[in-house]
Design a protein around this motif. Structure first.
Motif, short mmCIF file in Angstrom:
data_model
loop_
_atom_site.label_atom_id
_atom_site.label_comp_id
_atom_site.label_asym_id
_atom_site.label_seq_id
_atom_site.Cartn_x
_atom_site.Cartn_y
_atom_site.Cartn_z
N ASN A 62 1.25 5.48 -11.11
CA ASN A 62 1.75 5.89 -9.80
C ASN A 62 2.92 6.83 -9.94
O ASN A 62 3.06 7.80 -9.18
CB ASN A 62 2.18 4.67 -8.98
CG ASN A 62 0.99 3.84 -8.57
OD1 ASN A 62 -0.15 4.29 -8.72
ND2 ASN A 62 1.23 2.65 -8.08
N GLN A 101 -4.94 -11.83 -8.43
CA GLN A 101 -5.57 -10.54 -8.16
C GLN A 101 -4.53 -9.45 -8.02
O GLN A 101 -3.50 -9.64 -7.37
CB GLN A 101 -6.39 -10.63 -6.87
CG GLN A 101 -7.25 -9.38 -6.67
CD GLN A 101 -8.00 -9.39 -5.36
OE1 GLN A 101 -7.63 -10.09 -4.44
NE2 GLN A 101 -9.07 -8.60 -5.29
N CYS A 102 -4.81 -8.34 -8.67
CA CYS A 102 -3.94 -7.18 -8.51
C CYS A 102 -4.13 -6.64 -7.11
O CYS A 102 -5.25 -6.33 -6.71
CB CYS A 102 -4.29 -6.10 -9.54
SG CYS A 102 -3.53 -4.51 -9.19
N LYS A 103 -3.05 -6.52 -6.38
CA LYS A 103 -3.16 -6.12 -4.99
C LYS A 103 -3.45 -4.62 -4.86
O LYS A 103 -3.74 -4.13 -3.80
CB LYS A 103 -1.87 -6.43 -4.23
CG LYS A 103 -1.56 -7.90 -4.16
CD LYS A 103 -2.51 -8.62 -3.22
CE LYS A 103 -2.31 -10.11 -3.28
NZ LYS A 103 -3.49 -10.86 -2.88
N GLN A 104 -3.32 -3.93 -5.95
CA GLN A 104 -3.56 -2.50 -5.84
C GLN A 104 -5.03 -2.15 -6.09
O GLN A 104 -5.61 -1.36 -5.39
CB GLN A 104 -2.67 -1.73 -6.81
CG GLN A 104 -2.81 -0.24 -6.60
CD GLN A 104 -1.75 0.55 -7.32
OE1 GLN A 104 -0.67 0.06 -7.62
NE2 GLN A 104 -2.06 1.80 -7.61
N CYS A 105 -5.60 -2.73 -7.12
CA CYS A 105 -6.97 -2.31 -7.45
C CYS A 105 -7.97 -3.44 -7.38
O CYS A 105 -9.16 -3.19 -7.49
CB CYS A 105 -7.00 -1.63 -8.82
SG CYS A 105 -6.83 -2.78 -10.17
N GLY A 106 -7.51 -4.65 -7.21
CA GLY A 106 -8.46 -5.73 -7.02
C GLY A 106 -8.90 -6.43 -8.29
O GLY A 106 -9.65 -7.40 -8.22
N LEU A 107 -8.44 -5.95 -9.42
CA LEU A 107 -8.84 -6.59 -10.68
C LEU A 107 -8.24 -7.99 -10.74
O LEU A 107 -7.13 -8.21 -10.29
CB LEU A 107 -8.33 -5.75 -11.85
CG LEU A 107 -9.14 -5.87 -13.14
CD1 LEU A 107 -10.57 -5.43 -12.90
CD2 LEU A 107 -8.52 -5.00 -14.21
N HIS A 152 -0.22 0.39 -13.64
CA HIS A 152 -0.21 0.98 -12.31
C HIS A 152 1.11 1.69 -12.05
O HIS A 152 1.15 2.79 -11.51
CB HIS A 152 -0.39 -0.09 -11.24
CG HIS A 152 -1.82 -0.46 -11.02
ND1 HIS A 152 -2.80 0.49 -10.86
CD2 HIS A 152 -2.44 -1.65 -10.93
CE1 HIS A 152 -3.96 -0.13 -10.68
NE2 HIS A 152 -3.77 -1.42 -10.73
N PRO A 210 0.83 -1.20 0.00
CA PRO A 210 0.00 0.00 0.00
C PRO A 210 0.87 1.25 0.00
O PRO A 210 2.06 1.19 -0.28
CB PRO A 210 -0.78 -0.13 1.31
CG PRO A 210 0.08 -0.96 2.20
CD PRO A 210 1.06 -1.73 1.34
N VAL A 211 0.28 2.36 0.32
CA VAL A 211 1.04 3.60 0.39
C VAL A 211 2.01 3.49 1.56
O VAL A 211 1.69 2.90 2.58
CB VAL A 211 0.09 4.78 0.60
CG1 VAL A 211 0.83 6.08 0.48
CG2 VAL A 211 -1.03 4.70 -0.39
#
Lengths: 649, 488
Positions: A452, A423-429, A448, A46-47
């Motif tokens: 970013n 699953q993309c851990k950033q956006c869930g796709l 991403h 995450p951030v």
């Protein structure tokens, strides 16, 4: 050349873990993507909010220690972390140096890739920090690793020559020269001057050859219609055969110099334009970064004389090579003796100037056939996957009526979750755990990464709502997977129209040019030095003289006027295109009319918005504005270089 | 924010499979939700484990789970509860049925051999018109169906059509518009329930950088000028048809059409809704009508159209909330504000690293531009007369002075022009060829964006225009509607 080229099949960047763990040798190049079966995935990224240096160091070291194999997600995450915390650049540099020194040889290369990625993507201040230790570290590592890894390190080293945002040495000149000297001996230091003195080793020439070849092939992949690059690639393959077979010292020198000239015209943007701009351009400028240091696993490469070379041949290159090996097609070329080097080299030089001479047409078709081949392969895979999906969808017995909709238990969980286990851990796709799914996920992660990066760079700059698209664009711009801006109405199509008109006009003017045949030469057949076609003679009634039509005289040689104009135009537009590629425009597609007649900033905008520009013109059918569509169609036909070459005959 | 909500409140909710956590919020509050374990989605948008998602602007939404999950909620919603009565299984069945249609259509397009299912099965992609009364969750159904389609991993990009002029969707209200959707649409604020039209901000989700095609209707009520609305619907249909003709593959993903609730009920047979529904069916070549929770409408549609297309009734979700007029007004304001200035949703106390709709940053601020221009720099029109009585209310035999479709120029210098604080739609440039122009060209032009007149200086013949970006509006044409907006 850019991060974009990573998404091309056959170039899994940073993923090539062929030399690493034995278990991975035959597996997918993306251990990370495998991790849900094999090992626990790294925690989501995450951030980041580590404010004090000590905890940042701890965190970074921990993350770094996970970088045991060549995993692109890990490298991306780490370099994003480094980018976000550039104030701790010193810590990052220390951590990486310690890490590389500490870990066993098979773990060193991934860490070097990280160093490479950070320096190229973030550059300031990291390159500065790394420069202080990169030389001893590189040479020390080089001494410890196996042959395959060395080849990869050499590859990487070559990209450093032009790795900085200004297209200069990534870590300044002294370390670069020192490393090269350490690896290839003294002669390497000469790469800056074009001196012919000093000894050149075959290995050095070969690795530079490979590097140049890699660059060219990526250019070709990014732009399959780029006949210049195609020529280069063909010639380079032949050169490699020759060098492999063994050539004299002098010839090695010649080849090396030519290569350097070539690579110098190629990936470097004119320094005047970029060095005047000390800040990193907001678009992704990743000169030769990720993709250029990465190659697919060697296990896929078939036989070749030198085992270490296999590691640097992308699969499609191998295919192309096989094509050249084909006795029917290319035997004569292969049989070429050393005497041919000179002519090969001259072809090489000329190829830099001449875009599509008819003599290379067979090779052209072959090369594009290979590209097609690969496309087909991927399309097959995709089809396979969607066939599976289709069957599982159609297997569900649901009628579209109010009763059935209410009564049935949907099996949607399977479709939306279970079948798509990545699953993309950033956006869930989610993506399917298949070759194609992984490919898509990889492209998605790249997206991403780019976004970013842009987001962090753009902090403080005002953003605003864009205008909506015009109806014309909306109906034609397909599919709109391009991020970003709405477009201000139809300036693009207007530009295209103007460009097409100009091209047509210029062409007519060129064709009207003629050169008077000197008396006595009427019977002599004269061919254009560029396209090798004969110039047509014609009797001009008005002047009562024999003339060569469509001809121009330069330095006592007679050229086709169109060929000559083309050659000069291509020279400049080629450079312009390379500049675009340097700036990370994935869609460096042969939108020839705009690259030739519109100023670069404009065409860059239209380019980055149209991922599929070649078919665009052909898609202009049935529009309401008839006049315009006709014009565009005309423009589209009038411009591609090979069409023009055909006109010469 | 109410005083007791200031304390940090974090609670965990454990959701059984196929249940949902519903919440409503007070104005000015924010809420954050994190998925701790399991799978969860908000109107078809899947949440990532361990991330805080922010909600604001009186958002009303629900976190649904197919397989069960645990979520953590920070902040104080005005209402929150868990319900096991949802209509999700019906919506999912719809999705599967539409996927079958897409798959068959794709197969036909590619010339693959037909599947061994019953002959005569339709091979057209789903072009779905969603009808329903007020507060039935039409937009939510559309959003779920769209999200499921883009999540299928098949590269679908359905075109979402919004013919509800009272709902701004991805921009501001007053428009009839459509956009191809390639990635899931998040829900975090009623200011942009359907994602967001493109900005210069780099976005992770394509749904936050949509490229819509928009026509300006200018009013929230479809009865204000149904003739105009019908024309715009047909124009939009033409554009979509062009797009599909240009790229047959995109056609396969189909269309999902969201409609205003006034399509569902009206007074008498004279009501314009019938014409408008018919216009939609023809313009978008609709082959499925979905009626959300309205028995009578379902019967009506069955009777009128079941011979040519499929009409399916689905239940409305138990979670839909009755929305009062004042709330809708506030949402209009949020939408225009978000169009110009973006949105900032502050994280509740104790929540760090929160994201808005999954984007990596929490600050979606935009900078519009305010410029002073001369009256002559921008041509402003109104379509039809300012206040029009319905045709039926006119004396028998009387003709209108200004027809509904006639553009009437507005002179800003006239007092009572109604321009101050008015929302204008900036039209795409007129045809550069004078000969191609026609009287009602203004009706057939798409719009570039919205402008707001923030100040009128009649003596000096100047006005101040708030524009979403730096682009010049000089020499352009704008159309007035009945929307007003003032910065608060």
């Amino acid at each position: 050349m850019s991060i974009y080229s990573q998404s091309y099949p056959g170039h899994p960047p940073y993923g090539a873990a062929s030399y690493t763990h034995p278990p991975l040798q035959s597996g997918y190049p993306y251990p990370y993507l495998h991790s849900n079966v094999a090992a626990p995935p790294p925690p989501p990224q995450p951030v980041y909010h580590y404010l004090d240096p000590a905890s940042f160091r701890r965190e970074f070291t921990t993350r770094l220690s996970e970088l045991q194999v060549n995993s692109r997600p890990l490298i991306q995450n780490l370099s994003m972390l480094a980018q976000d915390y550039s104030k701790f650049a010193e810590i990052v540099a220390q951590c990486i140096e310690e890490h590389i020194r500490r870990v066993p040889p098979w773990m060193k290369l991934p860490a070097f890739y990280l160093l490479d990625a950070i320096s190229k993507n973030v550059y300031e201040p990291y390159a500065r920090h790394f420069a202080s230790f990169v030389k001893p570290l590189f040479l020390e590592t080089y001494g410890q690793v196996d042959e395959a890894t060395r080849t990869k390190m050499e590859e990487m080293l070559l990209t450093w020559r032009t790795g900085s945002p200004a297209g200069k040495e990534l870590f300044a000149v002294p370390p670069q020269i020192a490393i090269e000297r350490g690896i290839w001996g003294d002669s390497a230091a000469n790469y800056n001057s074009f001196s012919l003195s000093g000894r050149v080793t075959k290995a050095q020439v070969l690795s530079e050859l490979e590097y140049t070849l890699g660059q060219k092939e990526r250019a070709l992949q990014a732009n399959p219609y780029d006949t210049t690059s195609q020529n280069h690639v063909n010639v380079l393959y032949q050169l490699r055969k020759l060098v492999d077979a063994g050539v004299s010292q002098e010839e090695l020198q010649q080849i090396l110099n030519q290569l350097r000239t070539l690579i110098r015209q190629v990936p470097q943007p004119p320094t005047s334009s970029s060095s005047s701009n000390p800040t990193w351009p907001s678009q992704m400028t990743l000169p030769g970064s990720l993709s250029s240091t990465s190659y697919p696993p060697s296990s896929s490469a078939p036989t070749s004389g030198q085992p270490h070379q296999q590691h640097v041949i992308p699969p499609h290159a191998v295919k192309a090579e096989v094509g050249i090996f084909n006795p029917n097609a290319a035997a004569p070329q292969l049989a070429a003796s050393k005497d041919n080097i000179a002519s090969l080299l001259s072809t090489l030089v000329k190829a830099g100037v001449v875009s599509a001479s008819t003599s290379v047409t067979p090779d052209n078709t072959k090369a594009s056939a290979k590209v097609d081949d690969q496309d087909t392969q991927r399309a097959d895979l995709e089809r396979e996957f969607s066939r599976y999906y289709r069957n599982s969808i159609l297997a569900q017995k649901i009628q579209l009526n109010s009763l059935d909709i209410m009564r049935k238990r949907p099996n949607v969980v399977n479709l939306l979750y279970d079948q798509l286990s990545l699953q993309c851990k950033q956006c869930g796709l989610r993506f399917a755990d298949t070759v194609v799914g992984k490919k898509r996920m990889e492209e998605h992660l790249d997206m991403h990464f780019r976004q970013n990066r842009k987001a962090t760079q753009n902090v403080g700059r005002g953003h605003s709502r864009s205008w909506f698209t015009s109806a014309e664009d909306w109906s034609h711009d397909l599919p709109p997977d391009v991020k970003g801006k709405g477009r201000e109405n139809n300036t693009r199509s207007f530009n295209a129209r103007v460009a097409a008109e100009e091209v047509a006009k210029r062409e007519a003017e060129l064709r009207a040019q003629y050169v008077v045949v000197s008396p006595g030469d009427e019977a002599k057949a004269l061919s254009c030095p560029i396209c090798k076609e004969q110039l047509k003679t014609e009797f001009l009634e008005e002047d009562e003289e024999w003339v060569w039509k469509n001809a121009t005289k330069k330095d006592d040689r007679v050229y086709h006027a169109t060929c000559f104009a083309e050659a000069t135009a291509v020279k400049s537009s080629f450079a312009a295109r390379l500049r675009f590629e340097k700036h990370g425009s994935r869609s460096g597609t042969p939108d020839t009319q705009s690259s030739r007649t519109t100023p670069p900033p404009d065409s860059r905008i239209s380019r980055s918005k149209s991922p599929i520009s070649p078919p665009r013109e052909s898609k202009v059918v049935g529009t309401k504005r008839k006049v315009q569509s006709d014009d565009i169609a005309f423009g589209g036909n009038a411009t591609p270089p090979f069409k023009k070459a055909a006109l010469c005959s | 924010m109410t005083s007791e909500a200031k304390a940090v409140v974090k609670r965990e909710w454990k959701l059984e499979p196929e249940s949902e956590y519903r919440f409503e919020m007070d104005p000015g509050t924010t809420l954050a939700i994190k998925l701790i374990v399991g799978h969860a989605e908000i109107f078809g948008f899947e949440l990532v484990e361990g991330k805080w998602y922010l909600f604001g602007y009186e958002c009303k939404a629900a976190v649904y789970t197919w397989q069960g999950c645990t979520i953590e909620v920070a902040g104080q919603p005005s209402t929150e509860y868990v319900s096991e009565e949802t209509s999700m299984s019906a919506y999912a069945n719809l999705h599967i049925a539409f996927e079958q249609m897409r798959v068959r259509a794709l197969r036909k397009l590619r010339g693959s051999p037909p599947h061994s299912d019953e002959p005569g099965t339709p091979v057209e992609p789903p072009r779905v018109l969603v009808l329903g009364p007020e507060n039935s969750g039409k937009t939510t159904v559309c959003k779920i169906l769209t999200n499921y389609a883009v999540r299928a991993g098949q590269g679908w990009s359905p075109v979402y059509v919004n013919v509800d002029p009272s709902e701004g969707g991805w921009a501001a209200p007053g428009i009839v518009s459509s956009a191809p959707i390639t990635g899931p649409i998040s829900t975090y604020s009623p200011a942009n329930p359907l994602g967001s039209a493109a900005t210069t901000t780099p976005m992770s989700f394509t749904s936050n950088a949509l490229l819509p095609l928009a026509y300006w209707y200018g009013h929230a009520d479809i009865r204000k000028n149904p003739l105009l609305l019908e024309r715009l619907i047909r124009n939009l249909g033409e554009n979509i048809k062009d797009r599909f003709d240009n790229d047959p593959e995109s056609r396969v993903s189909g269309l999902i059409i969201d409609t205003p609730s006034s399509f569902a009920s009206g007074q008498g047979s004279n009501d314009p809704r019938h014409r408008l529904i018919k216009a939609c069916i023809e313009a978008f070549n609709v082959n499925v009508i979905i009626v959300v929770g309205h028995e009578k409408l379902n019967v009506e549609m069955q009777r009128a159209y079941s011979s040519q297309l499929t009409v399916v009734k689905i239940p409305k979700s138990g979670g839909v909330v009755e929305l009062e007029y004042a709330y809708r007004e506030r949402v209009h304001n949020y939408q225009l504000h978000a169009y110009m200035y973006g949105q900032i949703i502050p994280a509740p106390a104790g929540v760090t690293n929160a994201t808005i709709g999954g984007e990596t940053f929490t600050d979606l601020a935009l900078a519009p531009s305010s410029t002073v221009i001369n009256f002559g720099d921008l041509s402003i029109y109104r379509i039809g007369a300012e206040s029009m009585a319905p045709t039926s209310a006119l004396p028998i035999g009387a003709k209108r002075v200004v027809s509904e479709m006639q553009p009437a120029a507005i002179d800003p210098a006239q007092p009572g022009s109604g321009l101050l604080n008015a929302v204008l739609a900036l039209l795409s440039p007129l045809n550069p060829d004078e000969n191609e122009r026609y009287d009602e060209e203004l009706l057939d032009l798409t719009i570039s964006g919205f402008l707001v007149v923030t100040h009128l200086d009649i003596p000096r013949k100047k006005m101040t225009i708030l524009s979403p970006n730096q682009g010049s509006v000089v020499g352009r044409t704008a159309v007035l509607g009945s929307f007003e907006w003032q910065e608060q």
